[in-house]
Design a protein around this motif. Structure first.
Motif, PDB file in Angstrom:
ATOM      1  N   ALA A   7      32.108 -54.087 -95.499  1.00  0.00           N
ATOM      2  CA  ALA A   7      30.759 -54.079 -94.899  1.00  0.00           C
ATOM      3  C   ALA A   7      30.471 -52.634 -94.552  1.00  0.00           C
ATOM      4  O   ALA A   7      31.105 -52.058 -93.653  1.00  0.00           O
ATOM      5  CB  ALA A   7      30.684 -54.955 -93.665  1.00  0.00           C
ATOM      6  N   ARG A   8      29.562 -52.014 -95.266  1.00  0.00           N
ATOM      7  CA  ARG A   8      29.318 -50.588 -95.108  1.00  0.00           C
ATOM      8  C   ARG A   8      27.821 -50.334 -95.016  1.00  0.00           C
ATOM      9  O   ARG A   8      27.059 -50.805 -95.869  1.00  0.00           O
ATOM     10  CB  ARG A   8      29.892 -49.862 -96.340  1.00  0.00           C
ATOM     11  N   PRO A   9      27.351 -49.614 -93.980  1.00  0.00           N
ATOM     12  CA  PRO A   9      25.919 -49.332 -93.889  1.00  0.00           C
ATOM     13  C   PRO A   9      25.461 -48.388 -95.000  1.00  0.00           C
ATOM     14  O   PRO A   9      26.284 -47.737 -95.644  1.00  0.00           O
ATOM     15  CB  PRO A   9      25.759 -48.680 -92.517  1.00  0.00           C
ATOM     16  N   ALA A  10      24.141 -48.335 -95.178  1.00  0.00           N
ATOM     17  CA  ALA A  10      23.575 -47.503 -96.241  1.00  0.00           C
ATOM     18  C   ALA A  10      23.962 -46.037 -96.062  1.00  0.00           C
ATOM     19  O   ALA A  10      24.243 -45.334 -97.020  1.00  0.00           O
ATOM     20  CB  ALA A  10      22.054 -47.664 -96.261  1.00  0.00           C
ATOM     21  N   SER A  11      23.977 -45.584 -94.805  1.00  0.00           N
ATOM     22  CA  SER A  11      24.427 -44.220 -94.528  1.00  0.00           C
ATOM     23  C   SER A  11      25.018 -44.197 -93.126  1.00  0.00           C
ATOM     24  O   SER A  11      24.846 -45.147 -92.356  1.00  0.00           O
ATOM     25  CB  SER A  11      23.259 -43.233 -94.621  1.00  0.00           C
ATOM     26  N   GLN A  12      25.708 -43.076 -92.807  1.00  0.00           N
ATOM     27  CA  GLN A  12      26.381 -42.982 -91.507  1.00  0.00           C
ATOM     28  C   GLN A  12      25.408 -43.029 -90.343  1.00  0.00           C
ATOM     29  O   GLN A  12      25.763 -43.432 -89.240  1.00  0.00           O
ATOM     30  CB  GLN A  12      27.175 -41.686 -91.450  1.00  0.00           C
ATOM     31  N   GLU A  13      24.159 -42.608 -90.603  1.00  0.00           N
ATOM     32  CA  GLU A  13      23.170 -42.565 -89.510  1.00  0.00           C
ATOM     33  C   GLU A  13      22.583 -43.945 -89.234  1.00  0.00           C
ATOM     34  O   GLU A  13      21.987 -44.174 -88.189  1.00  0.00           O
ATOM     35  CB  GLU A  13      22.018 -41.610 -89.847  1.00  0.00           C
ATOM     36  N   ASP A  14      22.687 -44.862 -90.209  1.00  0.00           N
ATOM     37  CA  ASP A  14      22.043 -46.168 -90.071  1.00  0.00           C
ATOM     38  C   ASP A  14      22.958 -47.150 -89.348  1.00  0.00           C
ATOM     39  O   ASP A  14      24.175 -47.089 -89.507  1.00  0.00           O
ATOM     40  CB  ASP A  14      21.704 -46.743 -91.453  1.00  0.00           C
ATOM     41  N   PRO A  15      22.353 -48.091 -88.597  1.00  0.00           N
ATOM     42  CA  PRO A  15      23.188 -49.154 -88.029  1.00  0.00           C
ATOM     43  C   PRO A  15      23.647 -50.073 -89.159  1.00  0.00           C
ATOM     44  O   PRO A  15      22.953 -50.212 -90.167  1.00  0.00           O
ATOM     45  CB  PRO A  15      22.223 -49.889 -87.091  1.00  0.00           C
ATOM     46  N   ASN A  16      24.827 -50.684 -89.010  1.00  0.00           N
ATOM     47  CA  ASN A  16      25.268 -51.649 -90.011  1.00  0.00           C
ATOM     48  C   ASN A  16      24.589 -52.984 -89.725  1.00  0.00           C
ATOM     49  O   ASN A  16      24.891 -53.651 -88.741  1.00  0.00           O
ATOM     50  CB  ASN A  16      26.786 -51.792 -89.968  1.00  0.00           C
ATOM     51  N   GLU A  17      23.674 -53.363 -90.603  1.00  0.00           N
ATOM     52  CA  GLU A  17      22.927 -54.610 -90.407  1.00  0.00           C
ATOM     53  C   GLU A  17      23.573 -55.768 -91.153  1.00  0.00           C
ATOM     54  O   GLU A  17      23.059 -56.872 -91.154  1.00  0.00           O
ATOM     55  CB  GLU A  17      21.459 -54.415 -90.847  1.00  0.00           C
ATOM     56  N   ASP A  18      24.694 -55.485 -91.821  1.00  0.00           N
ATOM     57  CA  ASP A  18      25.409 -56.530 -92.554  1.00  0.00           C
ATOM     58  C   ASP A  18      26.547 -57.081 -91.707  1.00  0.00           C
ATOM     59  O   ASP A  18      26.988 -56.464 -90.735  1.00  0.00           O
ATOM     60  CB  ASP A  18      25.983 -55.976 -93.858  1.00  0.00           C
ATOM     61  N   TYR A  19      27.039 -58.228 -92.118  1.00  0.00           N
ATOM     62  CA  TYR A  19      28.124 -58.901 -91.406  1.00  0.00           C
ATOM     63  C   TYR A  19      29.003 -59.573 -92.451  1.00  0.00           C
ATOM     64  O   TYR A  19      28.498 -60.227 -93.359  1.00  0.00           O
ATOM     65  CB  TYR A  19      27.526 -59.953 -90.470  1.00  0.00           C
ATOM     66  N   ALA A  20      30.292 -59.379 -92.343  1.00  0.00           N
ATOM     67  CA  ALA A  20      31.216 -60.046 -93.263  1.00  0.00           C
ATOM     68  C   ALA A  20      32.429 -60.521 -92.475  1.00  0.00           C
ATOM     69  O   ALA A  20      32.955 -59.782 -91.640  1.00  0.00           O
ATOM     70  CB  ALA A  20      31.657 -59.093 -94.370  1.00  0.00           C
ATOM     71  N   ALA A  21      32.851 -61.754 -92.714  1.00  0.00           N
ATOM     72  CA  ALA A  21      33.998 -62.317 -92.003  1.00  0.00           C
ATOM     73  C   ALA A  21      34.716 -63.318 -92.894  1.00  0.00           C
ATOM     74  O   ALA A  21      34.092 -63.981 -93.725  1.00  0.00           O
ATOM     75  CB  ALA A  21      33.548 -63.011 -90.717  1.00  0.00           C
ATOM     76  N   VAL A  22      36.017 -63.416 -92.707  1.00  0.00           N
ATOM     77  CA  VAL A  22      36.822 -64.458 -93.366  1.00  0.00           C
ATOM     78  C   VAL A  22      37.771 -65.034 -92.329  1.00  0.00           C
ATOM     79  O   VAL A  22      38.347 -64.283 -91.542  1.00  0.00           O
ATOM     80  CB  VAL A  22      37.702 -63.896 -94.503  1.00  0.00           C
TER      81      VAL A  22
END
Ligand SMILES: [Zn+2]
Length: 281
Positions: A7-22
């Motif tokens: 799960a990686r944001p578009a850039s370092q300045e952006d918040p990570n709006e994605d979520y991944a879990a297992v």
């Protein structure tokens, strides 16, 4: 069993709006969410940001899909939406079109079967024992984008020089037309605050014996196929199987850097968040 997760944001300045879990327990559950970026004016009618939303929704999904084996994934999603909606405050307008929302790809497996659920532009790829690879997609938004009226609005945006009043009006018209179709009959659906939307998801199940592996991916990851055409979906799953999600991410980023303005490969954002889970069963 092998698990790969990113799960990686578009850039370092952006918040990570994605979520991944297992989670692995009595089989397993994979949850991948792609939080929808708020509109440029920031008007969502809500005191909470997108990471707040995806963290609560994702946490509820992990718990419900893992513990409520007697419920199907749509029922788990419906309850997770209800819980997340209840966590907002009295000042949050959950009927707002741009209330915090996400696309979703869910997998759940046990000894008997593999269940999947996809809503909006996330994707699931299922690897079959017979060597086939089956993409599971909710194509509503893709189909809508081809509608002549929306195409005409998009062409107009492309034709005008950016920064002019005319161009801004054209962008406003296109964004307005797409927003009107968001979570509306005849339009496309995302996970927001209405639990009934779970009934719109693309769902299914496959006997566990027929599945070798599976991936749940956001559209930031599937742009490898859908935007940059580096290979079809079977090629994408083969790449992840052999080299892992980090290689997929690296190839997507390399393609984005090679065409920063989207001249060769038109896309809404230069870079996008990438999230995914790969499970070798
Ligand atoms: Zn809120």
């Amino acid at each position: 069993m092998r698990i790969d997760i990113v799960a990686r944001p578009a850039s370092q300045e952006d918040p990570n709006e994605d979520y991944a879990a297992v989670v692995l327990a009595d089989g397993g559950v994979a949850v991948v969410l792609d939080g929808v970026t708020p509109p440029a004016d920031g008007d969502t009618g809500c005191a909470h940001d997108v990471p707040w939303f995806t963290a609560r929704l994702g946490g509820a999904l992990v718990e419900l899909a893992g513990s409520r084996r007697e419920w199907d994934l749509a029922a788990c999603l419906s309850e997770a939406i209800t819980r997340t909606a209840a966590a907002h405050g009295p000042g949050c307008d959950l009927s707002h079109k741009r209330t915090p929302q996400a696309t979703a790809a869910l997998l759940r497996w046990d000894e008997e079967r593999v269940e999947h659920l996809v809503l909006s532009d996330a994707a699931i790829l299922l690897g079959g024992k017979d060597g086939t690879i089956t993409p599971v997609l909710d194509t509503r938004l893709t189909v809508l984008r081809l509608r002549p009226d929306l195409r005409a609005l998009r062409e107009r945006v492309k034709a005008l020089a950016p920064g002019t009043a005319e161009s801004e009006a054209a962008v406003h018209a296109y964004v307005g037309a797409v927003t009107a179709l968001r979570n509306a009959e005849g339009g496309f659906f995302t996970v927001a605050a209405d639990p009934d939307v779970a009934g719109r998801a693309v769902t299914g199940l496959t006997p566990r014996a027929d599945v070798t592996d599976a991936a749940a991916l956001t559209d930031g990851a599937t742009r490898w196929t859908e935007v940059f055409g580096l290979g079809d979906f079977p090629a994408l799953l083969s790449l992840v199987r052999e080299e892992g999600l980090n290689t997929l991410l690296a190839q997507v980023r390399a393609s984005e850097h090679a065409d920063p303005e989207g001249e060769e490969f038109p896309r809404g954002k230069r870079h996008d968040d990438v999230a995914g889970v790969y499970v070798e069963l």
